[in-house]
Write a protein that holds these residues in place. Structure first.
Motif, mmCIF file in Angstrom:
data_model
loop_
_atom_site.group_PDB
_atom_site.id
_atom_site.type_symbol
_atom_site.label_atom_id
_atom_site.label_comp_id
_atom_site.label_asym_id
_atom_site.label_seq_id
_atom_site.Cartn_x
_atom_site.Cartn_y
_atom_site.Cartn_z
ATOM 1 N N ASP A 58 31.156 13.103 38.079
ATOM 2 C CA ASP A 58 31.031 11.733 37.591
ATOM 3 C C ASP A 58 30.199 10.956 38.605
ATOM 4 O O ASP A 58 30.630 10.727 39.742
ATOM 5 C CB ASP A 58 32.411 11.088 37.427
ATOM 6 C CG ASP A 58 32.345 9.770 36.664
ATOM 7 O OD1 ASP A 58 31.300 9.097 36.751
ATOM 8 O OD2 ASP A 58 33.333 9.415 35.993
ATOM 9 N N VAL A 59 28.986 10.565 38.211
ATOM 10 C CA VAL A 59 28.086 9.892 39.138
ATOM 11 C C VAL A 59 28.556 8.468 39.413
ATOM 12 O O VAL A 59 28.350 7.942 40.513
ATOM 13 C CB VAL A 59 26.644 9.881 38.558
ATOM 14 C CG1 VAL A 59 25.675 9.196 39.511
ATOM 15 C CG2 VAL A 59 26.188 11.309 38.286
ATOM 16 N N ILE A 60 29.195 7.832 38.441
ATOM 17 C CA ILE A 60 29.633 6.445 38.622
ATOM 18 C C ILE A 60 30.760 6.358 39.650
ATOM 19 O O ILE A 60 30.707 5.582 40.604
ATOM 20 C CB ILE A 60 30.079 5.842 37.279
ATOM 21 C CG1 ILE A 60 28.943 5.942 36.252
ATOM 22 C CG2 ILE A 60 30.515 4.396 37.469
ATOM 23 C CD1 ILE A 60 27.690 5.210 36.653
ATOM 24 N N SER A 61 31.796 7.176 39.454
ATOM 25 C CA SER A 61 32.920 7.155 40.403
ATOM 26 C C SER A 61 32.688 8.067 41.600
ATOM 27 O O SER A 61 33.528 8.097 42.512
ATOM 28 C CB SER A 61 34.210 7.571 39.692
ATOM 29 O OG SER A 61 34.095 8.902 39.194
ATOM 30 N N GLU A 62 31.579 8.823 41.601
ATOM 31 C CA GLU A 62 31.185 9.688 42.724
ATOM 32 C C GLU A 62 32.239 10.745 43.030
ATOM 33 O O GLU A 62 32.562 11.014 44.183
ATOM 34 C CB GLU A 62 30.892 8.852 43.975
ATOM 35 C CG GLU A 62 29.805 7.810 43.771
ATOM 36 C CD GLU A 62 29.576 6.968 45.010
ATOM 37 O OE1 GLU A 62 30.165 7.306 46.047
ATOM 38 O OE2 GLU A 62 28.809 5.999 44.934
ATOM 39 N N THR A 63 32.800 11.327 41.985
ATOM 40 C CA THR A 63 33.841 12.341 42.166
ATOM 41 C C THR A 63 33.569 13.530 41.258
ATOM 42 O O THR A 63 32.814 13.442 40.287
ATOM 43 C CB THR A 63 35.234 11.773 41.824
ATOM 44 O OG1 THR A 63 35.217 11.293 40.478
ATOM 45 C CG2 THR A 63 35.607 10.663 42.763
ATOM 46 N N GLY A 64 34.208 14.629 41.597
ATOM 47 C CA GLY A 64 34.171 15.799 40.733
ATOM 48 C C GLY A 64 35.261 15.705 39.694
ATOM 49 O O GLY A 64 36.406 15.328 39.990
ATOM 50 N N LYS A 65 34.938 16.045 38.448
ATOM 51 C CA LYS A 65 35.910 15.931 37.363
ATOM 52 C C LYS A 65 36.621 17.239 37.086
ATOM 53 O O LYS A 65 37.835 17.289 37.007
ATOM 54 C CB LYS A 65 35.201 15.436 36.094
ATOM 55 C CG LYS A 65 34.808 13.968 36.149
ATOM 56 C CD LYS A 65 36.045 13.086 36.317
ATOM 57 C CE LYS A 65 35.690 11.618 36.299
ATOM 58 N NZ LYS A 65 36.873 10.767 36.529
ATOM 59 N N VAL A 66 35.858 18.303 36.885
ATOM 60 C CA VAL A 66 36.490 19.562 36.500
ATOM 61 C C VAL A 66 35.591 20.717 36.917
ATOM 62 O O VAL A 66 34.366 20.596 36.956
ATOM 63 C CB VAL A 66 36.752 19.595 34.972
ATOM 64 C CG1 VAL A 66 35.459 19.443 34.200
ATOM 65 C CG2 VAL A 66 37.468 20.864 34.548
ATOM 66 N N ARG B 28 49.068 -6.641 44.437
ATOM 67 C CA ARG B 28 47.988 -7.516 44.881
ATOM 68 C C ARG B 28 46.908 -7.690 43.815
ATOM 69 O O ARG B 28 46.241 -8.724 43.778
ATOM 70 C CB ARG B 28 47.369 -6.953 46.165
ATOM 71 C CG ARG B 28 48.392 -6.825 47.276
ATOM 72 C CD ARG B 28 47.910 -5.979 48.430
ATOM 73 N NE ARG B 28 46.638 -6.428 48.980
ATOM 74 C CZ ARG B 28 46.154 -6.034 50.150
ATOM 75 N NH1 ARG B 28 46.856 -5.178 50.874
ATOM 76 N NH2 ARG B 28 45.000 -6.469 50.577
ATOM 77 N N GLY B 29 46.689 -6.687 42.986
ATOM 78 C CA GLY B 29 45.732 -6.830 41.902
ATOM 79 C C GLY B 29 44.311 -6.431 42.241
ATOM 80 O O GLY B 29 43.454 -6.410 41.356
ATOM 81 N N ASP B 30 43.997 -6.122 43.507
ATOM 82 C CA ASP B 30 42.648 -5.691 43.856
ATOM 83 C C ASP B 30 42.627 -4.174 44.022
ATOM 84 O O ASP B 30 43.597 -3.556 44.443
ATOM 85 C CB ASP B 30 42.196 -6.360 45.168
ATOM 86 C CG ASP B 30 43.128 -6.043 46.316
ATOM 87 O OD1 ASP B 30 44.284 -5.660 46.052
ATOM 88 O OD2 ASP B 30 42.713 -6.174 47.484
ATOM 89 N N HIS B 31 41.501 -3.555 43.670
ATOM 90 C CA HIS B 31 41.308 -2.104 43.788
ATOM 91 C C HIS B 31 42.398 -1.321 43.065
ATOM 92 O O HIS B 31 42.941 -0.334 43.573
ATOM 93 C CB HIS B 31 41.258 -1.666 45.260
ATOM 94 C CG HIS B 31 40.249 -2.414 46.076
ATOM 95 N ND1 HIS B 31 40.589 -3.475 46.872
ATOM 96 C CD2 HIS B 31 38.907 -2.260 46.200
ATOM 97 C CE1 HIS B 31 39.504 -3.946 47.466
ATOM 98 N NE2 HIS B 31 38.461 -3.236 47.067
ATOM 99 N N THR B 32 42.739 -1.787 41.874
ATOM 100 C CA THR B 32 43.805 -1.129 41.117
ATOM 101 C C THR B 32 43.440 0.315 40.788
ATOM 102 O O THR B 32 44.293 1.221 40.858
ATOM 103 C CB THR B 32 44.069 -1.909 39.819
ATOM 104 O OG1 THR B 32 44.397 -3.267 40.152
ATOM 105 C CG2 THR B 32 45.211 -1.294 39.044
ATOM 106 N N GLU B 33 42.183 0.572 40.446
ATOM 107 C CA GLU B 33 41.772 1.935 40.085
ATOM 108 C C GLU B 33 41.932 2.888 41.262
ATOM 109 O O GLU B 33 42.356 4.034 41.103
ATOM 110 C CB GLU B 33 40.329 1.925 39.611
ATOM 111 C CG GLU B 33 40.099 1.133 38.331
ATOM 112 C CD GLU B 33 38.651 1.182 37.882
ATOM 113 O OE1 GLU B 33 37.961 2.177 38.184
ATOM 114 O OE2 GLU B 33 38.206 0.227 37.235
ATOM 115 N N LEU B 34 41.621 2.411 42.478
ATOM 116 C CA LEU B 34 41.750 3.260 43.667
ATOM 117 C C LEU B 34 43.212 3.596 43.925
ATOM 118 O O LEU B 34 43.556 4.758 44.206
ATOM 119 C CB LEU B 34 41.137 2.547 44.871
ATOM 120 C CG LEU B 34 41.219 3.279 46.213
ATOM 121 C CD1 LEU B 34 40.468 4.600 46.153
ATOM 122 C CD2 LEU B 34 40.668 2.402 47.334
#
Length: 923
Positions: free
Chosen positions: A135-143, A822-828
């Motif tokens: 995933d280029v957007i999240s800069e991670t490997g998916k599978v 806190r509501g910030d960086h919830t996805e992380l």
């Protein structure tokens, strides 16, 4: 403490002579909104984007010490994915040449890369038989997709179905579902390796190339796109035409071969390419022929079918009149064949082996074909799709490099110019700008050794066959060809008094020459030109591989094929010393400036230093992992450089026999090394085609201090199996970055725990935060943890969490509920929580003290994610309302063309009736 010897470090200052590496593909790139003009190619460790209109480098994406093996350009034109030999993938931002993210998941060289239609996802295949989705957007490997047993040869997105199709040398083509992460279809119709596979015509056809002369064309039928009443009809057609095929009624995909395209080229299929619109197909093999095919649209295919049927009916009527055909045969089946859908275009014939091809179809029907050749050349060809005209060569870039590997390199006396020689040409380069100044053809043989005459205006080149060339470098012309030896001229150098030169050959002789000026026989002028006068000859018993005259003009050292070095008096040629000890022939030698030391490099991988007084061996050094091909002393020092077939260039101290520095220079063997005046610059050439430069810096070098890359800290290690999860397939692998990130997280947790303990003991009094927290401008341990995790590279986060101990994972679980409020960086935070629960599910749930924290994480994460989803939906509908408002106010429809194209495409897909094509061979 005793005195230490200080050295100065040599740093790389550039490499040149490479136009396009043969081991890397090429791709069209869009720069500044312009397409069809720029082609990106690999150049050893760098990526060069050539401007095919001007013939110049438009942009260079810098690399490090790893060779580039694969390129993929994003459809948006913003990014370039670069696959490397070590398995890593660098994603560059084309606007500023910076690396956006690094994906580390493969264990060996990348063999194929592709972006999806939006440029958001990237799929990669490697020699390690693995396929990974990134995933280029999240800069991670998916599978990670594991199933092939051979090297992956191609990967492609089926964007309409959210699937991936891969081919491998294990003879199989596999279809993978991204959502379920499993292979749902395996195509086993090949008897030998599948070297390439591409999708054509709106992802409806799959074309594969193998070891034979045919390209197999497969039709993809998705059962979910076919109405229930049509399913039986399709299956009956398939059974009727291919009774031996097994039809899987439960499979969502039915893939069957509909025909073959016969190639005109020889050998196996090397590569298949298509344009982004999947209309034109290009195929090339092991020869110099590029074949082009065009897949017609549905309307064009129907017109071609009608025309073919009309001709057949006329022919049938004539045969009925003559009585050759039964009169009862009246109907010709109106079935689309492969010959109706595919037509052959004009082939492209080039003058060398093809290594890669990239296609781009313009709106006017012009096809731009970019080609890289084995002779270090990039070409751009043009062809009109409708007219079928002859292919026109728009541009050919050959000037900035040799067409064959350079064999020797020489630096001028003023360090301003560099001379390189290969089998096709001799080139003079400007050292500072690294551009080619002069190019001279080689009239006979291939150059083996070279030297610049005093004044740097003339060059002497020794060739295979024994010829000695005298070149006027300034004018760029050949002055004289001297038959110096009857066999290869293997050694060449200037005498210390600079009044002549010496040559050594495989004809067992060493000859001395004297410079003289003669009248120019070509130009009728009064000017004089340089020539050589043969003065003396030294005859030997074995073939000569290297020669050197001592700087004091007293001795001449000759390396022979019997593994010895013979030293003679220069004035009388009387034998003086014999240096023996090498187990294989000596390939190179040099004498120090004071004529006290002689260093020899051999094919036995050893370097020996000897005293010139008695011929005693001072030291024998196991210097390289392969044969030593070049050796030269740095002027006015006892330091010397060596080059080897292992690609490395090393500097040594002859007094202490220590390795000063190792330069990881060439991807293949190193042919030659040259040191400039004063030791300020060094140059080398090798089989990778690059001429590399190093410059001496003012940075002191301390022996024993090595870089992390030299130590090789876990760059290729894989993580240990996770207890309780033996089937965990991580897309990434453990790297130095992941280890550093794990250490920083553990240090953050320990510092935060200590700070909390001090606060509890202070009983409300002010406590100075730790230095690390102050450096991050944090006042609480929670803020410190957030800042630490934010600085971890996204692709290394999961590996870092996998490396930390269970106690640290428990501490993170305890702090996550507070962070989610806190509501910030919830996805992380959600990503960290989900991964920790995945790898430590059983012990975390069994711990009663942590169970309440897990329940809080579940509740708070659900609330925060719903808030994010509502916010995105609210913004989306607000933008849609604004769009409708603008359209109503200005009486225009935004994005009308794009919307209409999408509607038409969906309409064709719904109304298209897939018919089985009979097997047909296009010739």
């Amino acid at each position: 403490m005793g005195l230490t010897k200080q050295y100065l470090r040599y740093a790389p200052t550039g490499s040149f002579n490479i136009i396009a590496s043969a081991d890397c593909n090429s791709t069209h790139v869009t720069l500044n909104g312009i397409s069809g003009r720029y082609i990106a190619v690999g150049a050893c460790e760098h990526v060069i984007i050539w401007d095919m209109k001007l013939g110049e480098k438009a942009q260079v994406l810098p690399g490090e010490n790893v060779v580039v093996t694969q390129l993929a350009a994003s459809p948006t034109g913003n990014h370039m994915a670069v696959g490397l030999f070590d398995g890593n993938i660098n994603v560059f931002e084309l606007t500023n040449n910076e690396v956006v993210c690094v994906f580390a998941g493969h264990k060996s060289a990348i063999t194929c890369l592709q972006f999806d239609d939006h440029g958001h996802r990237l799929v990669s295949g490697s020699k390690d038989t693995e396929v990974i989705l990134w995933d280029v957007i999240s800069e991670t490997g998916k599978v990670r997709f594991s199933g092939h047993k051979g090297v992956i040869t191609s990967v492609s997105f089926i964007n309409g179905k959210n699937c991936i199709v891969t081919s491998s040398k294990d003879t199989f083509v596999k279809f993978w579902d991204i959502e379920t992460k499993h292979c749902f279809k395996t195509l086993g119709g090949h008897q030998m390796e599948v070297w390439a596979a591409v999708l054509l015509k709106e992802e409806r056809y799959l074309v594969t190339g193998s070891m034979d002369q045919e390209l197999r064309v497969w039709k993809l039928n998705w059962t979910e796109d076919v109405k229930d009443e049509d399913k039986l009809k399709h299956q009956l057609e398939i059974v009727k035409l291919e009774e031996t095929d097994e039809i899987e009624e439960s499979s969502v995909l039915q893939c069957h071969q509909v025909g073959t395209l016969v190639r005109g080229g020889k050998g196996r299929v090397v590569g298949i390419a298509t344009d982004p619109g999947q209309t034109v197909l290009a195929c090339y093999g092991t020869d110099s022929l590029l074949e082009l095919f065009a897949f017609c649209s549905d309307e064009q295919a129907k017109m071609r079918m009608d025309k073919r049927i009309k001709k057949r009916r006329k022919k049938l009527a004539k045969l009925k009149e003559t009585g050759e055909v039964d009169p009862e045969i009246t109907e010709i089946p109106q079935i689309l064949t492969l010959s109706d859908e595919v037509r052959r275009l004009t082939s492209v014939k080039v003058n060398s082996k093809l290594k890669s091809a990239t296609l781009l179809l313009g709106t006017t029907g012009e096809v731009r074909v970019g080609i890289t050749l084995a002779n270090n050349t990039v070409e751009l060809h043009s062809l009109k799709l409708e007219d079928g005209d002859e292919v026109r060569c728009l541009k050919q870039i050959t000037q900035p490099g040799h067409q064959k590997d350079p064999r020797c390199v020489v630096i001028s006396s003023d360090n301003l110019a560099i001379l390189s020689a290969s089998a096709d040409s001799i080139k003079l380069w400007n050292r500072s700008s690294q551009t080619c100044v002069r190019t001279m053809e080689v009239p006979c043989g291939r150059p083996l050794c070279a030297a610049l005459a005093p004044g740097d205006r003339h060059a002497l080149v020794g060739c295979a066959g024994g010829a000695l060339l005298v070149l006027d470098v300034a004018a760029g012309r050949l002055l004289e060809t001297i038959p110096a030896h009857t066999d290869n001229c293997t050694a060449l150098g200037l005498t210390p008094d600079l009044r002549g030169c010496y040559t050594g050959g495989a004809d067992k002789t060493v000859k001395l020459w004297q410079f003289e000026l003669i009248n120019d026989p070509i130009v009728e002028a009064k000017g004089k030109v340089l020539s050589l006068l043969h003065t003396r000859t030294l005859k030997l018993e074995e073939q000569v591989s290297a020669v050197k005259i001592s700087p004091n003009n007293k001795f001449i050292a000759v390396a022979l094929l019997d593994c010895t070095v013979k030293i003679f008096f220069l004035d009388t040629f009387k034998f003086y010393l014999s240096l023996y000890g090498h187990k294989l022939p000596v390939l190179c030698l040099d004498i120090s400036y004071d004529s006290n030391l002689i260093a020899t490099g051999s094919a036995d991988r050893n370097v020996k230093t000897w005293g010139m007084d008695f011929g005693d061996c001072h030291k024998s050094i196991f210097a390289h992992n392969d044969s030593i091909t070049a050796l030269q002393f740095v002027p006015n020092t006892h330091y010397f450089f060596t080059g080897s077939k292992d690609g490395k260039i090393k500097q040594w101290d002859a007094d202490t026999s220590e390795n000063i520095i190792t330069l990881n220079g060439h991807a293949g063997a190193c042919h030659g090394v040259c040191v400039g005046a004063g030791g300020l610059h060094a140059a080398s050439c090798g089989t990778d085609g690059a001429v590399r430069l190093w410059a001496r810096t003012d940075e002191p070098l301390v022996l024993g201090d090595t870089d992390e890359r030299d130590e090789g800290l876990a760059t290729g290690e894989q993580h240990a199996p996770v207890p309780g999860l033996p089937g965990l397939q991580m897309p990434t692998k453990k790297t130095i970055g992941a280890e550093k990130a794990a250490d920083s997280i553990m240090e953050c947790l320990s510092v935060g725990a200590e700070y909390k303990r001090e606060l509890s003991e202070a009983r409300g009094q002010f406590v100075q935060p730790p230095l690390l927290m102050a450096a991050f401008n944090c006042t609480t341990p929670e803020d410190f943890f957030v800042e630490t995790v934010k600085r971890v590279r996204s692709s290394d986060l999961e590996e870092a969490l996998l490396l930390i101990p269970f106690s640290a994972a428990c501490d993170i679980v305890r702090v996550l509920p507070t962070l989610l409020e806190r509501g910030d960086h919830t996805e992380l935070y959600c990503r960290v929580a989900l991964f920790l629960l995945k790898i430590h599910h059983a012990p975390l749930v069994a711990n009663k003290a942590l169970l309440k924290h897990i329940i809080q994480i579940q509740a708070k994460a659900s609330i925060k994610l719903n808030e994010l989803r509502d916010m995105v939906g609210y913004n989306l509908h607000a933008l849609q309302w604004m769009k409708r408002d603008i359209e109503a106010a200005e009486s225009v429809q935004l994005f009308r063309e794009a919307t209409q194209m999408r509607v038409n495409k969906d309409k064709r897909r719904r109304t298209r009736q897939a018919l089985k094509r009979p097997i047909f061979t296009v010739t």
